[in-house]
Design a protein around this motif. Structure first.
Motif, PDB file in Angstrom:
ATOM      1  N   GLU A 146      13.642  -4.776  -0.202  1.00  0.00           N
ATOM      2  CA  GLU A 146      15.084  -5.039  -0.687  1.00  0.00           C
ATOM      3  C   GLU A 146      15.152  -4.626  -2.167  1.00  0.00           C
ATOM      4  O   GLU A 146      16.045  -4.237  -2.519  1.00  0.00           O
ATOM      5  N   ASP A 147      14.014  -5.164  -2.888  1.00  0.00           N
ATOM      6  CA  ASP A 147      14.046  -4.930  -4.210  1.00  0.00           C
ATOM      7  C   ASP A 147      14.133  -3.360  -4.565  1.00  0.00           C
ATOM      8  O   ASP A 147      14.810  -3.025  -5.676  1.00  0.00           O
ATOM      9  N   GLN A 148      13.464  -2.736  -3.889  1.00  0.00           N
ATOM     10  CA  GLN A 148      13.520  -1.237  -4.116  1.00  0.00           C
ATOM     11  C   GLN A 148      14.945  -0.771  -4.063  1.00  0.00           C
ATOM     12  O   GLN A 148      15.298   0.063  -5.071  1.00  0.00           O
ATOM     13  N   LEU A 149      15.596  -0.985  -3.043  1.00  0.00           N
ATOM     14  CA  LEU A 149      16.876  -0.435  -2.880  1.00  0.00           C
ATOM     15  C   LEU A 149      17.709  -1.014  -4.082  1.00  0.00           C
ATOM     16  O   LEU A 149      18.812  -0.302  -4.556  1.00  0.00           O
ATOM     17  N   GLY A 189       0.728  -1.188  -0.033  1.00  0.00           N
ATOM     18  CA  GLY A 189      -0.095  -0.049  -0.129  1.00  0.00           C
ATOM     19  C   GLY A 189       0.907   1.268  -0.030  1.00  0.00           C
ATOM     20  O   GLY A 189       1.775   1.351  -0.874  1.00  0.00           O
ATOM     21  N   HIS A 190       0.501   2.278   0.975  1.00  0.00           N
ATOM     22  CA  HIS A 190       1.222   3.466   0.926  1.00  0.00           C
ATOM     23  C   HIS A 190       2.492   3.258   1.917  1.00  0.00           C
ATOM     24  O   HIS A 190       2.411   3.452   3.086  1.00  0.00           O
ATOM     25  N   GLY A 191       3.480   2.884   1.620  1.00  0.00           N
ATOM     26  CA  GLY A 191       4.724   2.462   2.079  1.00  0.00           C
ATOM     27  C   GLY A 191       4.898   1.175   2.238  1.00  0.00           C
ATOM     28  O   GLY A 191       3.922   0.323   2.201  1.00  0.00           O
ATOM     29  N   PHE A 192       5.999   0.588   2.077  1.00  0.00           N
ATOM     30  CA  PHE A 192       6.385  -0.865   1.758  1.00  0.00           C
ATOM     31  C   PHE A 192       6.709  -1.650   3.118  1.00  0.00           C
ATOM     32  O   PHE A 192       7.320  -1.066   3.851  1.00  0.00           O
ATOM     33  N   ARG A 193       6.109  -2.697   3.058  1.00  0.00           N
ATOM     34  CA  ARG A 193       5.956  -3.531   4.413  1.00  0.00           C
ATOM     35  C   ARG A 193       6.812  -4.829   4.367  1.00  0.00           C
ATOM     36  O   ARG A 193       7.434  -5.170   5.392  1.00  0.00           O
ATOM     37  N   GLU A 194       6.729  -5.547   3.282  1.00  0.00           N
ATOM     38  CA  GLU A 194       7.151  -6.881   2.831  1.00  0.00           C
ATOM     39  C   GLU A 194       8.569  -6.604   2.776  1.00  0.00           C
ATOM     40  O   GLU A 194       9.230  -5.674   2.015  1.00  0.00           O
ATOM     41  N   ALA A 195       9.220  -7.604   3.093  1.00  0.00           N
ATOM     42  CA  ALA A 195      10.922  -7.727   3.201  1.00  0.00           C
ATOM     43  C   ALA A 195      11.426  -7.519   1.581  1.00  0.00           C
ATOM     44  O   ALA A 195      12.264  -6.783   1.130  1.00  0.00           O
TER      45      ALA A 195
END
Length: 660
Positions: free
Chosen positions: A629-632, A619-625
């Motif tokens: 990790e993928d975003q960075l 949702g608004h802000g990522f919570r799952e590991a």
């Protein structure tokens, strides 16, 4: 001393990988004292963001209270907060799956009962009424899918389940505070188009024997913002208010209010200790706390001055109260809760320092004890880039503020004369602020040879009401001026490469990113996390809490529609000429996915190098590991491609996405 290797900025091998943010890490919130026990909430990326109540008993290790199949989280106003409260024997919490309230026996943890049975409602800000064996809570009701939600202050009888409305009619309610004898109730309310940090009302009501409101009145000054009403052990009401231009703590002269109609609310609030400092933060979530009562005469407080958080006690019974600083290493402090057991007062809070991630900390007998850390790291101190507070000139002869982090890696240095790439961060809100506590999302970059500037642009909190209000009517202008001015200031200081300037932000910060790229030529690349491209779409397609937020930040809607169009990057995409990467949760109700998708489509039509990464379950802000990790990793590879330097993923399972 080992000689440093020489390698270009941005390519340094780093001991900080993306998994440090998720591997055995948690997000901590809302520590609460009860006797010798401390409770708090943990959101766990490794469990798909599940939130769990944890209990720490003196001399024991923390234990999970919440059953494995349950996640505790309120979604009132979408941001939630105030998800649980305590009695001596019972925990009351909001279940994330159905947004209903449940009770759980503290001794027999499997003894769980459903308290509310209203599937069209959500609950938050739970308070236990000892005298009447009931809960007081904020209720958000959704009577019809196409209708705006309705907010009210309600009570729920724990024996019969009967739900009674105590207050209704205003757009929003928050912060119910029940006196210790159960005879008086204070709360906050506000109405569109205001946000709670603009103008709100603090109410005080007398309750009858049944607990209904017999008489109530507004006790806060008009055109002011109040925060956290709370009762002292002596049944005195305190609150934070910004009538002076700063969020300071006040004591309410209740007797004077009741017997002297001629006295104004401004006069009825007596400042405990007037200071040019802020004892509050913007009320984005329920259950926030910047002070509590350590004993019958002592306030335990946190406050921010020039963007820097500090901790102190105040003897409010003195004729001339003073701040008594409490020794600590924290630079980010929040969520204060105090209790006294057998005459031994203690406090718990969330605290983080420049080299330690946020933790639940207990203060007792002048000693600190860490009960839980969000991230446990063995990283040596010389790997950590420390924040340097800077102030720089910006438009309209103002000054803006920020924190500069230099490239830092004990094993690497850059070639002589090379200047580092700079990532300028624009925080969300936009009514909010950035802090200087250890943030591995920043250290991830500095350890690889990037410089980072975290900007507290005009409109940020921590610098007084004037600075906070400076963005009114100017969103998309002053914030953009400030992030550009900050980058140009560091270039002029020889601390950044003018040809490798990056801007990054999430939510409202993502809008500043896209506006800076569309309307200025300072930056060479951008990263938008669930950012806003079309202000008009946001004004007509967002949740109730922020539905009128832009009236003050931009212009009243719809009369000011032309201003929305002028400041919306989606309508000026032809001016955007540098690469951008977008990250978006497909379940986002605050900034819906169509915002990012419209921008991506427009940029691709312009044949601008663009990447779009969506996450199905976020949702608004990522919570799952995996999302975190993928975003960075994807962001790092995006910069590597743009600036032609070799980067390697720090996870064996990482795959470059097709968007590149």
């Amino acid at each position: 001393m080992t000689a440093k290797h020489t390698a270009p900025y941005g390519t340094w091998p780093s001991p900080i990988d993306a998994q440090i943010l998720t591997r055995k890490s948690v997000k901590l919130s809302r520590p609460l004292c009860l006797g010798n026990n401390t409770f708090w909430l943990e959101s766990r990326p490794e469990e798909q963001g599940r939130s769990v109540i944890v209990r720490h008993s003196k001399g024991q290790t923390p234990v999970d209270i919440t059953p494995r199949q349950v996640s505790v989280r309120s979604r009132v106003n979408e941001y939630g907060g105030g998800d649980f409260c305590l009695s001596d024997t019972t925990i009351f919490y909001v279940d994330a799956s159905d947004q209903q309230i449940y009770s759980q026996d503290q001794q027999q943890l499997s003894n769980i009962k459903k308290i509310t049975h209203t599937p069209s409602s959500r609950y938050a800000d739970l308070v236990f009424d000892t005298q009447r064996h009931r809960l007081i809570a904020i209720r958000e009701d959704f009577p019809h899918a196409a209708q705006e939600s309705i907010h009210s202050l309600v009570s729920i009888d724990l024996v019969t389940g009967q739900l009674v409305t105590l207050a209704e009619g205003d757009s929003f309610y928050a912060s119910p505070a029940l006196s210790h004898d159960g005879k008086q109730l204070a709360w906050l309310s506000w109405n569109h188009p205001n946000m709670p940090w603009d103008y709100n009302q603090c109410w005080l009501a007398t309750l009858d024997h049944q607990g209904d409101i017999a008489q109530g009145k507004i006790i806060s000054p008009a055109q002011s913002s109040s925060f956290q009403p709370r009762w002292s052990p002596q049944q005195e009401l305190f609150l934070v208010n910004d009538q002076s231009g700063w969020w300071n703590i006040y004591r309410v002269a209740i007797d004077t209010l009741n017997c002297a109609d001629a006295m104004t609310n401004t006069e009825a609030l007596k400042a405990v200790l007037p200071l040019e400092a802020e004892f509050a933060t913007p009320q984005w979530v329920f259950g926030m706390s910047c002070y509590d009562f350590l004993d019958h005469k002592t306030l335990f407080v946190t406050y921010t001055s020039q963007g820097q958080w500090q901790l102190a006690s105040i003897d409010f019974t003195c004729q001339q109260p003073a701040l008594n600083n409490i020794d600590n290493d924290f630079c980010d402090i929040s969520a204060i809760s105090c209790a006294s057991n057998h005459g031994e007062p203690r406090a718990v809070l969330l605290g983080a320092s420049s080299d330690q991630a946020q933790g639940v900390w207990q203060w007792q007998n002048q000693q600190w004890q860490c009960l839980k850390q969000s991230i446990v790291s063995t990283l040596a101190a010389d790997n950590i880039a420390c924040a340097q507070a800077i102030s720089f000139p910006t438009t309209h002869e103002d000054r803006a503020h920020g924190f500069y982090y230099p490239p830092t890696n004990p094993n690497y240095q850059a070639p002589a004369e090379e200047k580092p790439p700079l990532i300028v961060l624009s925080h969300g809100g936009p009514t909010g602020a950035t802090e200087t506590a250890l943030n591995f999302k920043i250290q991830y970059w500095t350890s690889r040879g990037f410089a980072v500037l975290d900007v507290n642009y005009r409109g940020s909190t921590g610098y007084g009401t004037w600075y906070r209000n400076r963005l009114k009517g100017q969103w998309g202008l002053f914030d953009v001026d400030d992030v550009c001015a900050g980058a140009q200031y560091l270039v002029a200081q020889g601390l950044a490469d003018a040809k490798r300037l990056i801007i990054k932000g999430s939510s409202a910060g993502g809008y500043t990113v896209l506006a800076a790229l569309a309307f200025r030529d300072t930056f060479c690349a951008g990263t938008s996390l669930y950012g806003i491209g079309d202000l008009s779409a946001l004004a007509t397609d967002t949740h109730k809490f922020e539905a009128r937020y832009l009236d003050s930040l931009v212009a009243p809607w719809p009369s000011g529609e032309h201003i929305y169009r002028e400041r919306s990057p989606i309508h000026h995409v032809e001016k955007l000429t540098c690469p951008v990467i977008f990250f978006q949760g497909l379940k986002d109700k605050v900034v819906p996915p169509n915002q990012a998708e419209m921008m991506v489509a427009a940029l691709r039509r312009q044949k601008i190098s663009t990447a779009y990464v969506s996450f199905d379950n976020e949702g608004h802000g990522f919570r799952e590991a995996k999302s975190i990790e993928d975003q960075l990793e994807l962001e790092l590879n995006f910069y590597g491609k743009i600036f032609n330097f070799a980067v390697q993923p720090s996870r064996e399972d990482f795959q470059l996405c097709d968007a590149f």
